[in-house]
Design a protein around this motif. Sequence first.
Motif, PDB file in Angstrom:
ATOM      1  N   GLY A  51      14.748  -2.504 -18.828  1.00 16.17           N
ATOM      2  CA  GLY A  51      15.623  -1.386 -18.517  1.00 16.17           C
ATOM      3  C   GLY A  51      14.903  -0.329 -17.715  1.00 16.17           C
ATOM      4  N   ALA A  52      15.651   0.720 -17.386  1.00 19.25           N
ATOM      5  CA  ALA A  52      15.094   1.789 -16.563  1.00 19.25           C
ATOM      6  C   ALA A  52      14.493   2.891 -17.420  1.00 19.25           C
ATOM      7  CB  ALA A  52      16.194   2.358 -15.664  1.00 19.25           C
ATOM      8  N   ALA A  53      13.747   2.501 -18.469  1.00 15.34           N
ATOM      9  CA  ALA A  53      13.130   3.501 -19.333  1.00 15.34           C
ATOM     10  C   ALA A  53      12.141   4.339 -18.550  1.00 15.34           C
ATOM     11  CB  ALA A  53      12.436   2.811 -20.506  1.00 15.34           C
ATOM     12  N   PHE A  54      11.373   3.764 -17.693  1.00 17.29           N
ATOM     13  CA  PHE A  54      10.428   4.491 -16.855  1.00 17.29           C
ATOM     14  C   PHE A  54      10.024   3.594 -15.706  1.00 17.29           C
ATOM     15  CE2 PHE A  54       7.816   2.056 -19.702  1.00 17.29           C
ATOM     16  CZ  PHE A  54       6.726   1.671 -18.948  1.00 17.29           C
ATOM     17  N   SER A  55       9.512   4.211 -14.674  1.00 20.26           N
ATOM     18  CA  SER A  55       8.989   3.482 -13.531  1.00 20.26           C
ATOM     19  C   SER A  55       7.476   3.510 -13.600  1.00 20.26           C
ATOM     20  CB  SER A  55       9.474   4.113 -12.221  1.00 20.26           C
ATOM     21  OG  SER A  55       8.748   3.599 -11.126  1.00 20.26           O
ATOM     22  N   LEU A  56       6.860   2.348 -13.688  1.00 26.50           N
ATOM     23  CA  LEU A  56       5.415   2.274 -13.805  1.00 26.50           C
ATOM     24  C   LEU A  56       4.740   2.802 -12.540  1.00 26.50           C
ATOM     25  CD1 LEU A  56       3.069   1.442 -15.588  1.00 26.50           C
ATOM     26  CD2 LEU A  56       3.258  -0.875 -14.678  1.00 26.50           C
ATOM     27  N   SER A  57       5.305   2.494 -11.384  1.00 20.27           N
ATOM     28  CA  SER A  57       4.714   2.982 -10.140  1.00 20.27           C
ATOM     29  C   SER A  57       4.742   4.508 -10.088  1.00 20.27           C
ATOM     30  CB  SER A  57       5.437   2.382  -8.934  1.00 20.27           C
ATOM     31  OG  SER A  57       6.822   2.639  -8.994  1.00 20.27           O
ATOM     32  N   LYS A  58       5.825   5.122 -10.580  1.00 21.74           N
ATOM     33  CA  LYS A  58       5.897   6.581 -10.610  1.00 21.74           C
ATOM     34  C   LYS A  58       4.925   7.159 -11.629  1.00 21.74           C
ATOM     35  CE  LYS A  58      10.653   7.014  -8.938  1.00 21.74           C
ATOM     36  NZ  LYS A  58      12.037   7.471  -9.256  1.00 21.74           N
ATOM     37  N   LEU A  59       4.736   6.454 -12.735  1.00 25.53           N
ATOM     38  CA  LEU A  59       3.780   6.905 -13.744  1.00 25.53           C
ATOM     39  C   LEU A  59       2.362   6.899 -13.174  1.00 25.53           C
ATOM     40  CD1 LEU A  59       3.533   7.765 -16.721  1.00 25.53           C
ATOM     41  CD2 LEU A  59       3.149   5.362 -17.285  1.00 25.53           C
ATOM     42  N   ILE A  60       2.018   5.857 -12.417  1.00 22.68           N
ATOM     43  CA  ILE A  60       0.715   5.800 -11.760  1.00 22.68           C
ATOM     44  C   ILE A  60       0.586   6.926 -10.743  1.00 22.68           C
ATOM     45  CG2 ILE A  60      -0.757   4.414 -10.238  1.00 22.68           C
ATOM     46  CD1 ILE A  60       0.452   1.922 -11.573  1.00 22.68           C
ATOM     47  N   LEU A  61       1.658   7.177 -10.005  1.00 16.89           N
ATOM     48  CA  LEU A  61       1.654   8.257  -9.013  1.00 16.89           C
ATOM     49  C   LEU A  61       1.377   9.604  -9.684  1.00 16.89           C
ATOM     50  CD1 LEU A  61       4.195   8.614  -6.110  1.00 16.89           C
ATOM     51  CD2 LEU A  61       3.548  10.600  -7.471  1.00 16.89           C
ATOM     52  N   VAL A  62       2.060   9.869 -10.777  1.00 20.38           N
ATOM     53  CA  VAL A  62       1.860  11.129 -11.498  1.00 20.38           C
ATOM     54  C   VAL A  62       0.430  11.229 -12.025  1.00 20.38           C
ATOM     55  CG1 VAL A  62       2.542  12.449 -13.536  1.00 20.38           C
ATOM     56  CG2 VAL A  62       4.287  11.409 -12.090  1.00 20.38           C
ATOM     57  N   GLY A  63      -0.118  10.118 -12.537  1.00 25.25           N
ATOM     58  CA  GLY A  63      -1.491  10.119 -13.017  1.00 25.25           C
ATOM     59  C   GLY A  63      -2.476  10.492 -11.923  1.00 25.25           C
ATOM     60  N   ASN A  64      -2.267   9.956 -10.731  1.00 29.17           N
ATOM     61  CA  ASN A  64      -3.116  10.303  -9.595  1.00 29.17           C
ATOM     62  C   ASN A  64      -3.033  11.792  -9.276  1.00 29.17           C
ATOM     63  OD1 ASN A  64      -4.409   7.877  -7.883  1.00 29.17           O
ATOM     64  ND2 ASN A  64      -2.551   7.134  -8.865  1.00 29.17           N
ATOM     65  N   LEU A  65      -1.826  12.326  -9.267  1.00 31.52           N
ATOM     66  CA  LEU A  65      -1.638  13.736  -8.932  1.00 31.52           C
ATOM     67  C   LEU A  65      -2.276  14.646  -9.982  1.00 31.52           C
ATOM     68  CD1 LEU A  65       2.065  13.723  -7.673  1.00 31.52           C
ATOM     69  CD2 LEU A  65      -0.020  13.822  -6.304  1.00 31.52           C
ATOM     70  N   ILE A  66      -2.158  14.264 -11.248  1.00 35.35           N
ATOM     71  CA  ILE A  66      -2.761  15.077 -12.315  1.00 35.35           C
ATOM     72  C   ILE A  66      -4.279  15.099 -12.173  1.00 35.35           C
ATOM     73  CG2 ILE A  66      -3.191  15.183 -14.799  1.00 35.35           C
ATOM     74  CD1 ILE A  66      -0.331  14.196 -15.230  1.00 35.35           C
ATOM     75  N   LEU A  67      -4.882  13.938 -11.978  1.00 35.30           N
ATOM     76  CA  LEU A  67      -6.342  13.877 -11.863  1.00 35.30           C
ATOM     77  C   LEU A  67      -6.817  14.666 -10.640  1.00 35.30           C
ATOM     78  CD1 LEU A  67      -8.745  12.588 -13.347  1.00 35.30           C
ATOM     79  CD2 LEU A  67      -8.667  10.743 -11.690  1.00 35.30           C
ATOM     80  N   PHE A  68      -6.100  14.537  -9.525  1.00 37.01           N
ATOM     81  CA  PHE A  68      -6.478  15.269  -8.322  1.00 37.01           C
ATOM     82  C   PHE A  68      -6.367  16.774  -8.551  1.00 37.01           C
ATOM     83  CE2 PHE A  68      -5.358  17.181  -4.196  1.00 37.01           C
ATOM     84  CZ  PHE A  68      -6.475  16.808  -3.457  1.00 37.01           C
ATOM     85  N   SER A  69      -5.297  17.205  -9.220  1.00 33.67           N
ATOM     86  CA  SER A  69      -5.097  18.631  -9.482  1.00 33.67           C
ATOM     87  C   SER A  69      -6.213  19.197 -10.348  1.00 33.67           C
ATOM     88  CB  SER A  69      -3.743  18.864 -10.152  1.00 33.67           C
ATOM     89  OG  SER A  69      -2.684  18.417  -9.316  1.00 33.67           O
ATOM     90  N   LEU A  70      -6.614  18.448 -11.375  1.00 36.90           N
ATOM     91  CA  LEU A  70      -7.698  18.908 -12.240  1.00 36.90           C
ATOM     92  C   LEU A  70      -9.007  19.018 -11.461  1.00 36.90           C
ATOM     93  CD1 LEU A  70      -6.924  16.851 -15.478  1.00 36.90           C
ATOM     94  CD2 LEU A  70      -6.547  19.298 -15.092  1.00 36.90           C
TER      95      LEU A  70
END
Length: 249
Positions: A19-38
């Motif tokens: 199902g469309a519980a979450f998008s793994l590719s978007k989760l990876i994208l967000v993880g990249n952005l969080i690490l870069f921001s920190l």
Amino acid sequence: MRWERDFKSLLKGQPTSGGAAFSLSKLILVGNLILFSLMIVQGTALGLGGRVLLAPPTQLLIHWGGQFWPLVLQQGEWWRCLTYAFTHGGILHIGFNMMVLHQVGPLIESELGKARFLVLYTLTALTATILGYLWHPMTPVVGASGSLFGLIGFAVAYYHRLGQPGRYIRDFMFRWAVYAFIFGLLVGADNAGHLGGALGGAALGLVMPLRYLPKSPAAKFFNLLALACLAAIIYSLIMLALSLAGAAN
């Protein structure tokens, strides 16, 4: 609740709900952005100014998980073989990579499902850094482009096997890969990692079953392998956090 059901299914080697519980590719994208921001926050606190946003110094990139094979081999920091794919050398670098992930990731994820997508993304990050070691073992490397080229290499091989229905996507991805390799030569990007990711993805594209029955042995194998990949990523990020905490002390 669907996240919990999907995770329990992976633990049992069973298919996820799809199902469309979450998008793994978007989760990876967000993880990249969080690490870069920190990383940017710390670099700014160190007084690096605008430089940290456009071109962070190499030492800061290594500090935040960049791949540097001498540290891997001499200090046993094997977690860098995955964390480097979440670290980026500036706003343009992460902006371009995340744009590609946003465009290509959902297509491949919808074709394969979350489990096989995670396996593909993780294993091609490893094939990218392995070829980088063989090509330039003393060069620090960061960026998700190895895995992104893995997605592209996979798409070329996988959609070629689908015949006429997959020809358009195959040709589009192949042209995109050629342009990106040429661009990489012009700007001095890590084409060794790009090639390693593309070759790893193409290899998986040649062997990945086209008919994926949810209860087949192949489905169980890839679900369990996805669980191992997830554990490896979590472990690597925890080790990065411990390394950052140790350096702060």
